[in-house]
Write a protein that holds these residues in place. Sequence first.
Motif, PDB file in Angstrom:
ATOM      1  N   THR A  36       2.836 -15.759  -2.005  1.00 35.43           N
ATOM      2  CA  THR A  36       2.201 -14.441  -2.059  1.00 35.43           C
ATOM      3  C   THR A  36       2.017 -13.927  -0.638  1.00 35.43           C
ATOM      4  O   THR A  36       2.156 -14.662   0.334  1.00 35.43           O
ATOM      5  CB  THR A  36       0.823 -14.504  -2.744  1.00 35.43           C
ATOM      6  OG1 THR A  36      -0.054 -15.337  -1.976  1.00 35.43           O
ATOM      7  CG2 THR A  36       0.954 -15.041  -4.166  1.00 35.43           C
ATOM      8  N   THR A  67      -3.529  -1.654   2.288  1.00 31.96           N
ATOM      9  CA  THR A  67      -3.174  -0.770   1.171  1.00 31.96           C
ATOM     10  C   THR A  67      -2.065   0.210   1.552  1.00 31.96           C
ATOM     11  O   THR A  67      -1.138   0.454   0.777  1.00 31.96           O
ATOM     12  CB  THR A  67      -4.419   0.001   0.698  1.00 31.96           C
ATOM     13  OG1 THR A  67      -5.430  -0.933   0.316  1.00 31.96           O
ATOM     14  CG2 THR A  67      -4.091   0.884  -0.505  1.00 31.96           C
ATOM     15  N   ILE A 126       7.323  -5.822  -8.103  1.00 32.93           N
ATOM     16  CA  ILE A 126       6.146  -6.205  -7.325  1.00 32.93           C
ATOM     17  C   ILE A 126       5.054  -6.625  -8.293  1.00 32.93           C
ATOM     18  O   ILE A 126       4.596  -5.832  -9.115  1.00 32.93           O
ATOM     19  CB  ILE A 126       5.656  -5.048  -6.435  1.00 32.93           C
ATOM     20  CG1 ILE A 126       6.716  -4.684  -5.386  1.00 32.93           C
ATOM     21  CG2 ILE A 126       4.355  -5.429  -5.751  1.00 32.93           C
ATOM     22  CD1 ILE A 126       6.294  -3.563  -4.474  1.00 32.93           C
ATOM     23  N   HIS A 127       4.662  -7.872  -8.189  1.00 28.24           N
ATOM     24  CA  HIS A 127       3.568  -8.381  -9.019  1.00 28.24           C
ATOM     25  C   HIS A 127       2.288  -8.338  -8.208  1.00 28.24           C
ATOM     26  O   HIS A 127       2.088  -9.145  -7.295  1.00 28.24           O
ATOM     27  CB  HIS A 127       3.863  -9.820  -9.475  1.00 28.24           C
ATOM     28  CG  HIS A 127       2.741 -10.444 -10.247  1.00 28.24           C
ATOM     29  ND1 HIS A 127       2.429 -11.784 -10.166  1.00 28.24           N
ATOM     30  CD2 HIS A 127       1.820  -9.892 -11.093  1.00 28.24           C
ATOM     31  CE1 HIS A 127       1.387 -12.038 -10.938  1.00 28.24           C
ATOM     32  NE2 HIS A 127       0.992 -10.908 -11.506  1.00 28.24           N
ATOM     33  N   GLN A 128       1.430  -7.359  -8.522  1.00 28.95           N
ATOM     34  CA  GLN A 128       0.169  -7.213  -7.797  1.00 28.95           C
ATOM     35  C   GLN A 128      -0.841  -8.213  -8.349  1.00 28.95           C
ATOM     36  O   GLN A 128      -1.117  -8.236  -9.549  1.00 28.95           O
ATOM     37  CB  GLN A 128      -0.346  -5.783  -7.934  1.00 28.95           C
ATOM     38  CG  GLN A 128      -1.587  -5.508  -7.122  1.00 28.95           C
ATOM     39  CD  GLN A 128      -1.965  -4.033  -7.140  1.00 28.95           C
ATOM     40  OE1 GLN A 128      -1.104  -3.175  -7.282  1.00 28.95           O
ATOM     41  NE2 GLN A 128      -3.243  -3.750  -7.005  1.00 28.95           N
ATOM     42  N   ILE A 177      -4.014  -5.784  -0.357  1.00 31.08           N
ATOM     43  CA  ILE A 177      -3.528  -6.144  -1.689  1.00 31.08           C
ATOM     44  C   ILE A 177      -2.663  -7.390  -1.578  1.00 31.08           C
ATOM     45  O   ILE A 177      -1.722  -7.433  -0.777  1.00 31.08           O
ATOM     46  CB  ILE A 177      -2.725  -4.989  -2.318  1.00 31.08           C
ATOM     47  CG1 ILE A 177      -3.635  -3.770  -2.519  1.00 31.08           C
ATOM     48  CG2 ILE A 177      -2.088  -5.418  -3.635  1.00 31.08           C
ATOM     49  CD1 ILE A 177      -2.927  -2.544  -3.047  1.00 31.08           C
ATOM     50  N   ARG A 178      -2.989  -8.388  -2.362  1.00 41.37           N
ATOM     51  CA  ARG A 178      -2.173  -9.604  -2.431  1.00 41.37           C
ATOM     52  C   ARG A 178      -1.152  -9.426  -3.551  1.00 41.37           C
ATOM     53  O   ARG A 178      -1.483  -9.008  -4.655  1.00 41.37           O
ATOM     54  CB  ARG A 178      -3.041 -10.834  -2.699  1.00 41.37           C
ATOM     55  CG  ARG A 178      -2.227 -12.140  -2.759  1.00 41.37           C
ATOM     56  CD  ARG A 178      -3.123 -13.350  -2.810  1.00 41.37           C
ATOM     57  NE  ARG A 178      -3.848 -13.531  -1.556  1.00 41.37           N
ATOM     58  CZ  ARG A 178      -3.338 -14.104  -0.477  1.00 41.37           C
ATOM     59  NH1 ARG A 178      -2.080 -14.557  -0.483  1.00 41.37           N
ATOM     60  NH2 ARG A 178      -4.058 -14.230   0.616  1.00 41.37           N
ATOM     61  N   PHE A 179       0.114  -9.750  -3.227  1.00 38.77           N
ATOM     62  CA  PHE A 179       1.186  -9.521  -4.198  1.00 38.77           C
ATOM     63  C   PHE A 179       2.303 -10.523  -3.971  1.00 38.77           C
ATOM     64  O   PHE A 179       2.315 -11.278  -2.995  1.00 38.77           O
ATOM     65  CB  PHE A 179       1.729  -8.103  -4.057  1.00 38.77           C
ATOM     66  CG  PHE A 179       2.479  -7.872  -2.774  1.00 38.77           C
ATOM     67  CD1 PHE A 179       3.861  -7.924  -2.730  1.00 38.77           C
ATOM     68  CD2 PHE A 179       1.795  -7.604  -1.589  1.00 38.77           C
ATOM     69  CE1 PHE A 179       4.553  -7.733  -1.546  1.00 38.77           C
ATOM     70  CE2 PHE A 179       2.475  -7.411  -0.400  1.00 38.77           C
ATOM     71  CZ  PHE A 179       3.853  -7.472  -0.371  1.00 38.77           C
ATOM     72  N   LYS A 189      -6.958  -7.443  -5.189  1.00 34.24           N
ATOM     73  CA  LYS A 189      -7.359  -6.761  -3.961  1.00 34.24           C
ATOM     74  C   LYS A 189      -8.327  -7.665  -3.211  1.00 34.24           C
ATOM     75  O   LYS A 189      -9.102  -8.398  -3.817  1.00 34.24           O
ATOM     76  CB  LYS A 189      -8.024  -5.423  -4.270  1.00 34.24           C
ATOM     77  CG  LYS A 189      -7.096  -4.416  -4.936  1.00 34.24           C
ATOM     78  CD  LYS A 189      -7.808  -3.091  -5.180  1.00 34.24           C
ATOM     79  CE  LYS A 189      -6.866  -2.093  -5.842  1.00 34.24           C
ATOM     80  NZ  LYS A 189      -7.533  -0.777  -6.096  1.00 34.24           N
ATOM     81  N   ASP A 206       5.964  -0.414  -1.921  1.00 32.27           N
ATOM     82  CA  ASP A 206       6.148  -0.038  -3.330  1.00 32.27           C
ATOM     83  C   ASP A 206       7.162   1.099  -3.452  1.00 32.27           C
ATOM     84  O   ASP A 206       8.025   1.097  -4.332  1.00 32.27           O
ATOM     85  CB  ASP A 206       4.795   0.363  -3.916  1.00 32.27           C
ATOM     86  CG  ASP A 206       4.851   0.530  -5.431  1.00 32.27           C
ATOM     87  OD1 ASP A 206       5.504  -0.302  -6.098  1.00 32.27           O
ATOM     88  OD2 ASP A 206       4.245   1.487  -5.948  1.00 32.27           O
ATOM     89  N   PHE A 238       1.241  -1.552   1.700  1.00 28.71           N
ATOM     90  CA  PHE A 238       1.635  -1.926   0.337  1.00 28.71           C
ATOM     91  C   PHE A 238       2.224  -0.722  -0.397  1.00 28.71           C
ATOM     92  O   PHE A 238       3.232  -0.837  -1.099  1.00 28.71           O
ATOM     93  CB  PHE A 238       0.439  -2.477  -0.436  1.00 28.71           C
ATOM     94  CG  PHE A 238       0.755  -2.797  -1.877  1.00 28.71           C
ATOM     95  CD1 PHE A 238       1.374  -3.993  -2.220  1.00 28.71           C
ATOM     96  CD2 PHE A 238       0.461  -1.889  -2.882  1.00 28.71           C
ATOM     97  CE1 PHE A 238       1.685  -4.282  -3.536  1.00 28.71           C
ATOM     98  CE2 PHE A 238       0.774  -2.159  -4.208  1.00 28.71           C
ATOM     99  CZ  PHE A 238       1.385  -3.365  -4.539  1.00 28.71           C
TER     100      PHE A 238
END
Length: 447
Positions: free
Chosen positions: A246, A251, A279-281, A294-296, A284, A258, A254
């Motif tokens: 990850t 933000t 993108i798998h969010q 945001i961790r993704f 936060k 996106d 990110f």
Amino acid sequence: MTCIVRITNVEITNLKNVRKGAFHTNSNFTTLEKADVIGFYGQNGSGKTAAVEAFNLLKALLSANQDVSLPKITSNLLYFKEKLIGLKFEFIVENEFGEYFVQYSVSLSPGRVKYRVLEEEISYRENKEHTSFKSLISKGENGVLIGNKKGQEMDESDRVSVMVANRMAVTNSTSFAFREELKEVFEGLLEEQETELMKNLSSDFNRDLHVIDTIQYGLLIANLVMPFSVHLEKKRGSIPYEMQDTMVLPTGLFDTIDKVVGQTNIVLDTIIPGLQIKIHQINKQTLSDGNEGIRFEFLSVKGEVELPLRSESEGTLKIISILSTLIAVYNNPNACVVIDELDAGIFEYLLGEILEVLNENAQGQLFFTSHNLRIVEVLPIQNLWFTTLNENDRYHQLKGVKRLDNARDVYLRAVQLGGQTEEVYAETNLYDIKMAFRKAGIAHDDN
């Protein structure tokens, strides 16, 4: 009116293994919104990457107002036993005031830690008959000249700004001519169209110039970082994606990633059928600076199968990482993208298809180096430059290629038999190679 800036000629002196070399593009004022795809081919160590390094240096010089420094002297850019690197770039510019030819020449010398600008000059002329080049700004041994004013002839405010810009350029190892501190000086000493030309280079062209070198690809194949090249309407640059489970981004970044993924997916499915990026969010979280992040994770999606993006092949990851800039070349006449070893990891037929589409339908400029000769079959011969064995004349175009000739065959014939004005390949001998391998093995056994 939006300006368009195109590179037309590049001259290189004492850069890496190029003592002297020059090449030109196919851009002119009648083709400003048509593709200009330029490829470099040649033997290993013959000067292809030096062309990319020239653009890397140009990018750094144009970015002086962002305090982007020139490289460290440990990067070994200077030709053996020489004292100066010389670069000259020629542009054509179309803006609200008209059409112009612009020249930018610069000399770089090693400083204590980094390279530094020794001399610099920008000149221009209108695209009209009987006009000559006029200096906009020059810095050299005799001091500074802006327009027709020497440093000692300027008023106190301008002199101070020039001194500050010069000190900042030396301290930060940047260009002098493109320092932000000179903006008001230009507005006072240059004509309106001249100030606009400076802006066209330092802002408009620089914003759309992307240089993707082998360092970025090296990080990718080492499974460390995949640089997402970004070219959106209001965002340019590169966002490094760490090849971990990850990742956390502010933000704003990110949201940019996106958008790039959405843009990329439109084209990706046509290049690698069935592949999409997701993108798998995850959540936060608060960053160390107090802002929200945001961790993704990135996933590659093929049908119902979802896997971490890092599990894809090097070639697929490379296509994904550069696709935003190739989309820019296709749609933006001001885009200038430079990619070293474009063919690395990419299936040759697919690469040929992509370049054929860009050459026939794109609007911007693309420079690349490659070893894969499939491309020589799909691009016009005037788009291709071949490195030579002559360190004083490194870049040549093939001679004697007729309209129906296969340029690949002509090049291989030049490798084997010569026949060009300069040699393009240092001859190798299969017997010598076999004997060398054998001797090396015996020497190892003896130890």
